[in-house]
Design an enzyme around this catalytic site. Sequence first.
Site, short mmCIF file in Angstrom:
data_model
loop_
_atom_site.label_atom_id
_atom_site.label_comp_id
_atom_site.label_asym_id
_atom_site.label_seq_id
_atom_site.Cartn_x
_atom_site.Cartn_y
_atom_site.Cartn_z
N LYS A 85 0.81 -1.34 0.24
CA LYS A 85 0.13 -0.02 0.06
C LYS A 85 0.70 1.30 0.02
O LYS A 85 0.29 2.18 -0.55
CB LYS A 85 -0.96 0.03 1.09
N GLU A 107 -9.73 6.53 2.62
CA GLU A 107 -10.49 5.42 3.02
C GLU A 107 -9.71 4.41 3.56
O GLU A 107 -8.75 4.06 3.14
CB GLU A 107 -11.68 5.19 2.19
N SER A 374 1.55 -9.73 -1.14
CA SER A 374 1.29 -8.30 -0.83
C SER A 374 1.27 -7.64 0.41
O SER A 374 1.76 -6.61 0.53
CB SER A 374 -0.18 -7.93 -1.51
#
Lengths: 393, 261
Positions: A85, A107, A374
């Site tokens: 991220k 968000e 990830s």
Amino acid sequence: MKKGFFGEFGGQFVPETLMHPLEELEEAYEYYRNDPSFWMELELYFKTYAGRPTPLTYAARLSEELGGARVYLKREDLNHTGSHKLNNTLGQVLLAKKMGKKRIIAETGAGQHGVAAATACALLGLSCQVYMGAVDVERQKLNVFRMQILGAEVIPVYSGSQTLKDAINEALRDWVRNVDTTHYVIGSVVGPHPYPAMVRDFQSVIGREAKEQFLEREGRLPDYVIACVGGGSNAMGIFSAFLPHKEVKLIGVEAGGLGLETGKHAASIGRGRKGVLHGSMSFILQDEFGQIQETHSIAAGLDYPGVGPEHSFLAVTGRAQYVAVTDKEAQEAFCLLARTEGIIPALESAHAIAYALKIAPSLPREATILICLSGRGDKDVGVVMESLVREEK
Amino acid sequence: MDPLRDVLLERRKKHKLFIPYLTFGYPDVVSFCELLRICEEEGADAIEVGIPHSDPVADGPVIQTTSFVALKQGVTPRTVPEVLSRFHFSIPLIAMTYGNIVLQYGVGKFAKDYREAGFLGLIVADFPLEAWEFLEGARGVLSRVLLASVTSPLERVRRIAERAEGFVYLVSGKGVTGKAEVDFQAIVERVTYVKHYVPALVLPGFGIHSPDQAEYIAACTDGVIVGSALLEYIIEHRGEKDFVRGFADLIQAYREALDRA
């Protein structure tokens, strides 16, 4: 192709008030995308701050246990903040700063993107407010506290189902009100143009590194690239480098939840229909009237009723294949990877591993599978523990 | 063919236009129909009927609340024409909703069913000018109203006005319905600019919350749209003895304010 569309998917389906800020964002992104110094600056942060490049790990014991294809892991779990991220938030927050924005909103579902946004804002000195469904605030208390420590304000959202989709709704409403001062950092390859393309570009560092590392190691490209898909940002990031190489099979793994037949899942491509959600046309989970449906996944980061429009495009053109694995299969993969490789994966990433476990045994030893790992799974240990205790009873 | 514009232009000759917004099925279907009738009787020029959506991103807390209540009661986009085709109103109804609702219904079928139930116009809150082509199936059946905003550059507002049918819905401030802070200067600037080039009706809405404010704004526009302020009254006073009378008085107060403008 029309501007902002991937075939029939994508576009800008937003209230008029957002059209002007989107145009500004598009112009700014177009400018900096072609400015080598912007990428040099971003890459410096990647290298000296985030810890990139992340390694490519050959999963020797896992491969041996499966007895078929050899499995490689792209280690985004070793990126700063513990997931891919941060690649996107560093890119977007840097861009916002150059655009003269003072305030960032984001968000978050499980909190991974919120933490990454708060981190990038702390690093670059912008104020940060994160919208988070009230239900998620309750079940992800630790991440809420992490964001607060990083100087961000977490705003609980009580409307609708009080989860990720409602957090996005509320962030969009905030943006409509504060368009002059604020940049909205969307956390995945979703939303109106230019977000899906921009977030993909910031995440494409995963694919570029992985391709180079894999070539160096194996002297050829992998046969399969597998990644989990919620909104789909880590998948687009790793797929992007392999898209031109038709011989590489791309597989996106959606959240099958309790099983596709139960209706309790988040497989937007597998079970959704084309429609509009959060500013773009894509496959979405909806009822016959177009109302958005509630989703279920053990992995909070996949628990979303839509998917990035480029994935929908790759699905209908057949360039990528989308499959689903259940909560249970993901959880088994979570435990297996921990035992055989000493890596606790995020439950999201465990979906990609679970699918690899299904196909690897029947493939020859020469075959190779590249999995995007990830994120790391520390955040999920509690969830898995509870689930295992429930099963024992 | 622009059925809504024809009706509104005719009424505009008499006075400034007042268009109330109500969410279909709030507080319940029967009461909603009574409230529509009151709007008609007390001098509304058209009525915007909100078709509830599970994810109303352009709406503030009031319309979110009324939408969720309506959805909980089982209201669907098909209920709306089924119920309203049993009534006849002397003023046009305008459907206001989100794109996915219309797309899943089928744009052509939506237009046909709603037209038969007394609708002349369609407003899609999340379909800007660039999404216009997706509403092709409603052409000539429902007038496709477009939204412009105080954040839209002047030249863009002009392009919107050239394309819009019915009227131009001018979002009167930054923010969501009920919460936008009315930007009077920006409204005047856009109305003046548009009217110089295009003979369009321009009606501001979002955040207009009192008859006095409506009168002030309407002085430089063709009228106003009021939604959340009316729904707030309904939320607060429903169930009270004088509720219906009070609602009628409120509609009348807006009517009179606009007649003064």
